[in-house]
Design a protein around this motif. Structure first.
Motif, PDB file in Angstrom:
ATOM      1  N   ARG A  85       0.859  -1.195   0.000  1.00 53.44           N
ATOM      2  CA  ARG A  85       0.000   0.000   0.000  1.00 53.44           C
ATOM      3  C   ARG A  85       0.889   1.237   0.000  1.00 53.44           C
ATOM      4  NH1 ARG A  85      -4.961   1.152   4.067  1.00 53.44           N
ATOM      5  NH2 ARG A  85      -5.957  -0.174   2.497  1.00 53.44           N
ATOM      6  N   ILE A  86       0.682   2.098  -0.984  1.00 56.72           N
ATOM      7  CA  ILE A  86       1.410   3.368  -1.061  1.00 56.72           C
ATOM      8  C   ILE A  86       0.421   4.500  -0.839  1.00 56.72           C
ATOM      9  CG2 ILE A  86       2.703   4.930  -2.562  1.00 56.72           C
ATOM     10  CD1 ILE A  86       3.903   2.550  -3.939  1.00 56.72           C
ATOM     11  N   THR A  87       0.757   5.383   0.088  1.00 62.61           N
ATOM     12  CA  THR A  87      -0.071   6.556   0.333  1.00 62.61           C
ATOM     13  C   THR A  87       0.751   7.799   0.041  1.00 62.61           C
ATOM     14  OG1 THR A  87       0.569   6.623   2.667  1.00 62.61           O
ATOM     15  CG2 THR A  87      -1.426   5.392   2.106  1.00 62.61           C
ATOM     16  N   GLY A  88       0.075   8.906  -0.178  1.00 58.73           N
ATOM     17  CA  GLY A  88       0.820  10.122  -0.465  1.00 58.73           C
ATOM     18  C   GLY A  88      -0.080  11.306  -0.694  1.00 58.73           C
ATOM     19  N   ARG A  89       0.548  12.357  -1.193  1.00 59.60           N
ATOM     20  CA  ARG A  89      -0.164  13.618  -1.412  1.00 59.60           C
ATOM     21  C   ARG A  89       0.405  14.281  -2.652  1.00 59.60           C
ATOM     22  NH1 ARG A  89       0.103  18.957   1.484  1.00 59.60           N
ATOM     23  NH2 ARG A  89      -2.031  19.777   1.551  1.00 59.60           N
ATOM     24  N   ASP A 116      -8.105  16.849  -0.350  1.00 58.99           N
ATOM     25  CA  ASP A 116      -6.880  17.279   0.322  1.00 58.99           C
ATOM     26  C   ASP A 116      -5.632  16.888  -0.456  1.00 58.99           C
ATOM     27  OD1 ASP A 116      -8.244  18.410   2.518  1.00 58.99           O
ATOM     28  OD2 ASP A 116      -8.457  16.421   3.425  1.00 58.99           O
ATOM     29  N   GLY A 117      -5.818  16.368  -1.680  1.00 59.65           N
ATOM     30  CA  GLY A 117      -4.673  15.963  -2.492  1.00 59.65           C
ATOM     31  C   GLY A 117      -4.083  14.626  -2.091  1.00 59.65           C
ATOM     32  N   ARG A 118      -4.757  13.897  -1.202  1.00 58.99           N
ATOM     33  CA  ARG A 118      -4.215  12.632  -0.718  1.00 58.99           C
ATOM     34  C   ARG A 118      -4.722  11.457  -1.564  1.00 58.99           C
ATOM     35  NH1 ARG A 118      -1.080  13.089   3.330  1.00 58.99           N
ATOM     36  NH2 ARG A 118      -0.928  10.820   3.373  1.00 58.99           N
ATOM     37  N   PHE A 119      -3.924  10.387  -1.606  1.00 58.78           N
ATOM     38  CA  PHE A 119      -4.295   9.205  -2.375  1.00 58.78           C
ATOM     39  C   PHE A 119      -3.791   7.955  -1.685  1.00 58.78           C
ATOM     40  CE2 PHE A 119      -0.080  10.376  -3.887  1.00 58.78           C
ATOM     41  CZ  PHE A 119       0.581   9.156  -3.946  1.00 58.78           C
ATOM     42  N   THR A 120      -4.400   6.824  -2.035  1.00 49.81           N
ATOM     43  CA  THR A 120      -3.973   5.505  -1.564  1.00 49.81           C
ATOM     44  C   THR A 120      -3.979   4.560  -2.739  1.00 49.81           C
ATOM     45  OG1 THR A 120      -4.883   5.858   0.664  1.00 49.81           O
ATOM     46  CG2 THR A 120      -4.461   3.581  -0.006  1.00 49.81           C
ATOM     47  N   LEU A 121      -2.869   3.860  -2.936  1.00 54.45           N
ATOM     48  CA  LEU A 121      -2.763   2.851  -3.985  1.00 54.45           C
ATOM     49  C   LEU A 121      -2.512   1.501  -3.321  1.00 54.45           C
ATOM     50  CD1 LEU A 121      -0.456   4.748  -6.533  1.00 54.45           C
ATOM     51  CD2 LEU A 121      -2.952   4.560  -6.582  1.00 54.45           C
ATOM     52  N   ASP A 122      -3.435   0.583  -3.500  1.00 53.41           N
ATOM     53  CA  ASP A 122      -3.312  -0.753  -2.914  1.00 53.41           C
ATOM     54  C   ASP A 122      -2.901  -1.772  -3.967  1.00 53.41           C
ATOM     55  OD1 ASP A 122      -3.874  -0.586  -0.131  1.00 53.41           O
ATOM     56  OD2 ASP A 122      -5.972  -0.201  -0.598  1.00 53.41           O
ATOM     57  N   GLY A 123      -2.090  -2.745  -3.543  1.00 52.21           N
ATOM     58  CA  GLY A 123      -1.711  -3.835  -4.442  1.00 52.21           C
ATOM     59  C   GLY A 123      -0.555  -3.520  -5.355  1.00 52.21           C
ATOM     60  N   VAL A 124       0.368  -2.658  -4.911  1.00 46.57           N
ATOM     61  CA  VAL A 124       1.507  -2.265  -5.750  1.00 46.57           C
ATOM     62  C   VAL A 124       2.651  -3.262  -5.570  1.00 46.57           C
ATOM     63  CG1 VAL A 124       3.174  -0.456  -6.264  1.00 46.57           C
ATOM     64  CG2 VAL A 124       0.852   0.147  -5.538  1.00 46.57           C
ATOM     65  N   SER A 125       3.273  -3.634  -6.682  1.00 50.68           N
ATOM     66  CA  SER A 125       4.427  -4.527  -6.649  1.00 50.68           C
ATOM     67  C   SER A 125       5.514  -3.968  -7.548  1.00 50.68           C
ATOM     68  CB  SER A 125       4.056  -5.929  -7.125  1.00 50.68           C
ATOM     69  OG  SER A 125       5.215  -6.728  -7.305  1.00 50.68           O
ATOM     70  N   HIS A 156       3.591   8.015 -10.566  1.00 48.52           N
ATOM     71  CA  HIS A 156       3.340   9.107 -11.507  1.00 48.52           C
ATOM     72  C   HIS A 156       2.073   9.858 -11.095  1.00 48.52           C
ATOM     73  CE1 HIS A 156       6.164   7.153 -14.383  1.00 48.52           C
ATOM     74  NE2 HIS A 156       5.689   6.047 -13.816  1.00 48.52           N
ATOM     75  N   ALA A 157       2.096  11.180 -11.277  1.00 48.38           N
ATOM     76  CA  ALA A 157       0.922  11.995 -10.969  1.00 48.38           C
ATOM     77  C   ALA A 157       0.724  13.033 -12.060  1.00 48.38           C
ATOM     78  CB  ALA A 157       1.076  12.683  -9.612  1.00 48.38           C
ATOM     79  N   GLY A 158      -0.528  13.344 -12.359  1.00 49.82           N
ATOM     80  CA  GLY A 158      -0.859  14.347 -13.362  1.00 49.82           C
ATOM     81  C   GLY A 158      -2.234  14.920 -13.089  1.00 49.82           C
ATOM     82  N   ALA A 159      -2.448  16.163 -13.496  1.00 54.66           N
ATOM     83  CA  ALA A 159      -3.744  16.816 -13.290  1.00 54.66           C
ATOM     84  C   ALA A 159      -3.919  17.898 -14.335  1.00 54.66           C
ATOM     85  CB  ALA A 159      -3.838  17.405 -11.885  1.00 54.66           C
ATOM     86  N   GLU A 160      -5.172  18.223 -14.619  1.00 54.21           N
ATOM     87  CA  GLU A 160      -5.467  19.260 -15.597  1.00 54.21           C
ATOM     88  C   GLU A 160      -4.875  20.590 -15.131  1.00 54.21           C
ATOM     89  OE1 GLU A 160      -9.340  21.274 -17.836  1.00 54.21           O
ATOM     90  OE2 GLU A 160      -9.585  19.528 -16.521  1.00 54.21           O
ATOM     91  N   GLY A 161      -4.161  21.251 -16.054  1.00 61.56           N
ATOM     92  CA  GLY A 161      -3.548  22.529 -15.722  1.00 61.56           C
ATOM     93  C   GLY A 161      -2.161  22.415 -15.130  1.00 61.56           C
ATOM     94  N   LYS A 175       9.324   2.506   3.713  1.00 62.26           N
ATOM     95  CA  LYS A 175       8.654   3.782   3.484  1.00 62.26           C
ATOM     96  C   LYS A 175       7.550   3.589   2.463  1.00 62.26           C
ATOM     97  CE  LYS A 175       9.423   8.382   1.541  1.00 62.26           C
ATOM     98  NZ  LYS A 175      10.379   9.274   0.841  1.00 62.26           N
ATOM     99  N   THR A 176       6.361   4.031   2.807  1.00 65.38           N
ATOM    100  CA  THR A 176       5.229   3.886   1.885  1.00 65.38           C
ATOM    101  C   THR A 176       4.495   5.202   1.675  1.00 65.38           C
ATOM    102  OG1 THR A 176       3.772   3.222   3.706  1.00 65.38           O
ATOM    103  CG2 THR A 176       4.881   1.454   2.490  1.00 65.38           C
ATOM    104  N   GLU A 177       5.087   6.310   2.078  1.00 65.32           N
ATOM    105  CA  GLU A 177       4.472   7.623   1.934  1.00 65.32           C
ATOM    106  C   GLU A 177       5.313   8.461   0.985  1.00 65.32           C
ATOM    107  OE1 GLU A 177       1.693  10.796   3.007  1.00 65.32           O
ATOM    108  OE2 GLU A 177       1.669   8.676   3.504  1.00 65.32           O
ATOM    109  N   ILE A 178       4.650   9.169   0.065  1.00 58.18           N
ATOM    110  CA  ILE A 178       5.373   9.973  -0.909  1.00 58.18           C
ATOM    111  C   ILE A 178       4.592  11.253  -1.208  1.00 58.18           C
ATOM    112  CG2 ILE A 178       4.300   8.843  -2.903  1.00 58.18           C
ATOM    113  CD1 ILE A 178       7.014   9.103  -4.337  1.00 58.18           C
ATOM    114  N   GLU A 179       5.317  12.320  -1.489  1.00 56.78           N
ATOM    115  CA  GLU A 179       4.701  13.582  -1.879  1.00 56.78           C
ATOM    116  C   GLU A 179       5.221  13.972  -3.251  1.00 56.78           C
ATOM    117  OE1 GLU A 179       3.704  17.151   0.842  1.00 56.78           O
ATOM    118  OE2 GLU A 179       5.593  17.728  -0.131  1.00 56.78           O
TER     119      GLU A 179
END
Length: 212
Positions: A85-89, A116-125, A156-161, A175-179
């Protein structure tokens, strides 16, 4: 334990451009993909005869693949193991404000940020399988014989604008937290005038590549 709702995808074990028409047709018609039932079973019918790579993915699990699967061969089993599980912002680089609804991806796992810009990704290998049309041409991460086990994952992260960005996390470190900070995309502003020099409301404005 059977996994219901897992996505299964078949791609040619050794694709080439002569087969691309048939491969694309398999994707368009849905013959190359399936979803498992409550018994974890699936069936892919109508494929071009040959050998395939079969990839399975499911939420909370790392992807699994089998190489060289023959059409009309024996049934296969794909064992999906729990992933990390990777979490981040995701934030804006210029002011640190959260970026909501940003697209986030790590290997086959995808998600969106909340308000709040936060996310959780489950099942990452780190030993992922891309499962794309060209995986056989590019090589699979599962077939690197003699290579040291990979423990890092690119997020990877991306957003409109905003301009897309990424960060790397080492799952072996615990470590499983990233910004991830996104830079604002450049903007082009202007005004459209008619032949008489007057503003032309409702005009269509679009960007096109500059081709010499």
């Amino acid at each position: 334990r059977p996994i219901e709702g897992a996505k299964v995808l078949a791609t040619p074990a050794k694709p080439n451009f002569m087969l691309m028409g048939s491969v694309v047709n398999d994707f368009v018609t849905g013959r190359a993909s399936a979803t498992t039932n409550d018994s974890g079973a699936f069936r892919l019918g109508g494929l071009v005869k040959g050998k395939y790579q079969v990839v399975a993915t499911a939420p909370g699990h790392a992807a699994a693949a089998k190489q060289g699967v023959e059409t009309d061969g024996e049934p296969i089993a794909l064992d999906l193991k729990p992933g990390a599980r990777i979490t981040g912002r995701v934030i804006a680089a210029h002011d640190g404000a959260p970026v909501p609804n940003a697209r986030v991806r790590a290997r086959e796992t995808r998600g969106r940020t909340d308000a709040d810009g936060r996310f959780t990704l489950d099942g990452v290998s780190p030993k992922g399988v891309e499962g794309s049309l060209f995986v056989g041409m590019q090589g699979s991460a599962l077939n690197l014989e003699g290579a040291a086990p990979k423990t890092t994952v690119d997020v990877h992260a991306g957003a409109e604008g905003f301009i897309g960005s990424e960060g790397t996390i080492d799952l072996a470190s615990g470590k499983t937290e990233i910004e991830i900070a996104l830079e604002k995309a450049p903007e082009i502003a202007g005004v459209v005038l008619d032949p008489d020099g007057k503003p032309a409301p409702g005009s269509l404005v679009r960007l096109t590549p500059a081709i010499p």
